[in-house]
Design a protein around this motif. Structure first.
Motif, mmCIF file in Angstrom:
data_model
loop_
_atom_site.group_PDB
_atom_site.id
_atom_site.type_symbol
_atom_site.label_atom_id
_atom_site.label_comp_id
_atom_site.label_asym_id
_atom_site.label_seq_id
_atom_site.Cartn_x
_atom_site.Cartn_y
_atom_site.Cartn_z
ATOM 1 N N GLU A 228 0.828 -1.208 0.000
ATOM 2 C CA GLU A 228 0.000 0.000 0.000
ATOM 3 C C GLU A 228 0.864 1.261 0.000
ATOM 4 O O GLU A 228 0.574 2.235 -0.685
ATOM 5 C CB GLU A 228 -0.932 0.019 1.212
ATOM 6 N N PHE A 229 1.952 1.229 0.770
ATOM 7 C CA PHE A 229 2.865 2.375 0.809
ATOM 8 C C PHE A 229 3.415 2.672 -0.582
ATOM 9 O O PHE A 229 3.379 3.808 -1.048
ATOM 10 C CB PHE A 229 4.008 2.101 1.794
ATOM 11 N N HIS A 230 3.899 1.640 -1.258
ATOM 12 C CA HIS A 230 4.474 1.848 -2.589
ATOM 13 C C HIS A 230 3.422 2.303 -3.592
ATOM 14 O O HIS A 230 3.709 3.130 -4.464
ATOM 15 C CB HIS A 230 5.197 0.586 -3.059
ATOM 16 N N SER B 15 8.667 11.502 -5.378
ATOM 17 C CA SER B 15 9.686 10.567 -4.924
ATOM 18 C C SER B 15 9.287 10.093 -3.529
ATOM 19 O O SER B 15 8.427 10.692 -2.868
ATOM 20 C CB SER B 15 11.048 11.259 -4.868
ATOM 21 N N ILE B 16 9.919 9.023 -3.065
ATOM 22 C CA ILE B 16 9.612 8.518 -1.726
ATOM 23 C C ILE B 16 9.934 9.589 -0.685
ATOM 24 O O ILE B 16 9.157 9.828 0.241
ATOM 25 C CB ILE B 16 10.395 7.216 -1.441
ATOM 26 N N ASN B 17 11.063 10.270 -0.855
ATOM 27 C CA ASN B 17 11.456 11.321 0.080
ATOM 28 C C ASN B 17 10.416 12.437 0.120
ATOM 29 O O ASN B 17 10.017 12.889 1.190
ATOM 30 C CB ASN B 17 12.831 11.874 -0.303
ATOM 31 N N PHE C 191 7.255 12.294 -0.751
ATOM 32 C CA PHE C 191 6.005 11.759 -0.210
ATOM 33 C C PHE C 191 6.034 11.727 1.318
ATOM 34 O O PHE C 191 5.104 12.172 1.983
ATOM 35 C CB PHE C 191 5.761 10.354 -0.774
ATOM 36 N N ILE C 192 7.117 11.206 1.886
ATOM 37 C CA ILE C 192 7.229 11.121 3.344
ATOM 38 C C ILE C 192 7.304 12.516 3.956
ATOM 39 O O ILE C 192 6.665 12.790 4.980
ATOM 40 C CB ILE C 192 8.438 10.260 3.751
ATOM 41 N N THR C 193 8.055 13.425 3.343
ATOM 42 C CA THR C 193 8.163 14.791 3.856
ATOM 43 C C THR C 193 6.795 15.459 3.896
ATOM 44 O O THR C 193 6.425 16.085 4.892
ATOM 45 C CB THR C 193 9.132 15.624 2.991
ATOM 46 N N GLU C 194 6.022 15.298 2.823
ATOM 47 C CA GLU C 194 4.685 15.898 2.780
ATOM 48 C C GLU C 194 3.775 15.259 3.825
ATOM 49 O O GLU C 194 3.001 15.941 4.495
ATOM 50 C CB GLU C 194 4.076 15.751 1.393
ATOM 51 N N ALA C 195 3.873 13.940 3.976
ATOM 52 C CA ALA C 195 3.022 13.236 4.936
ATOM 53 C C ALA C 195 3.362 13.633 6.381
ATOM 54 O O ALA C 195 2.473 13.814 7.203
ATOM 55 C CB ALA C 195 3.163 11.731 4.753
ATOM 56 N N ALA D 214 4.559 20.176 0.813
ATOM 57 C CA ALA D 214 5.208 19.551 -0.329
ATOM 58 C C ALA D 214 6.580 20.176 -0.555
ATOM 59 O O ALA D 214 6.804 21.345 -0.267
ATOM 60 C CB ALA D 214 4.361 19.718 -1.573
ATOM 61 N N ILE D 215 7.466 19.378 -1.078
ATOM 62 C CA ILE D 215 8.761 19.901 -1.484
ATOM 63 C C ILE D 215 8.524 20.722 -2.752
ATOM 64 O O ILE D 215 7.887 20.247 -3.693
ATOM 65 C CB ILE D 215 9.751 18.753 -1.752
ATOM 66 N N PRO D 216 9.002 21.959 -2.803
ATOM 67 C CA PRO D 216 8.687 22.823 -3.940
ATOM 68 C C PRO D 216 9.458 22.450 -5.211
ATOM 69 O O PRO D 216 10.422 23.093 -5.577
ATOM 70 C CB PRO D 216 9.076 24.218 -3.446
ATOM 71 N N ARG D 217 9.015 21.385 -5.853
ATOM 72 C CA ARG D 217 9.607 20.959 -7.118
ATOM 73 C C ARG D 217 8.479 20.553 -8.044
ATOM 74 O O ARG D 217 7.420 20.125 -7.607
ATOM 75 C CB ARG D 217 10.524 19.756 -6.932
#
Length: 114
Positions: free
Chosen positions: A23-25, A34-36, A38-42, A47-50
């Motif tokens: 489910e995570f993937h 990216s995984i990084n 996604f986790i940062t936003e969660a 959100a990472i500004p990209r």
């Protein structure tokens, strides 16, 4: 040669429980991040500004849809100038078929079922 005296901090890793791994993937893949990111936003709610990268599947689908839309336009132009009634019906049916195919691809791109 000079040795580095400062070490980078160890990365923080995350391993989801086995029962949640799939489910995570899926969530990461559906987010388009990216995984990084996604986790940062969660975790931090930001959100990472990209810009979101466009996958090769999305590019192929978009190119296919543009191509089919152009073909439909060309066929409709032909149909407007067609004098033979049978030819006109065939062209309209081909356009309808291509529109159904475009709909299918859009549903696929949106992750929805037909």
């Amino acid at each position: 040669m000079t040795r580095r005296t400062k070490k980078r901090p160890a990365p923080i890793s995350y391993r989801p429980p086995e029962r949640l791994r799939e489910e995570f993937h899926l969530r990461v893949m559906n987010s388009g991040q990216s995984i990084n990111a996604f986790i940062t936003e969660a975790v931090f709610g930001q959100a990472i500004p990209r810009a979101r990268p466009i996958s090769s599947l999305e590019r192929k689908l978009a190119a296919m849809l543009l191509s089919q839309a152009a073909r439909i336009n060309d066929r409709l132009e032909q149909a407007c100038g067609a004098s033979d009634e049978g030819n006109y019906d065939l062209l309209l049916q081909e356009c309808r078929d291509e529109l159904a195919e475009i709909r299918s691809y859009l549903m696929l791109a949106l992750g929805r079922e037909l």
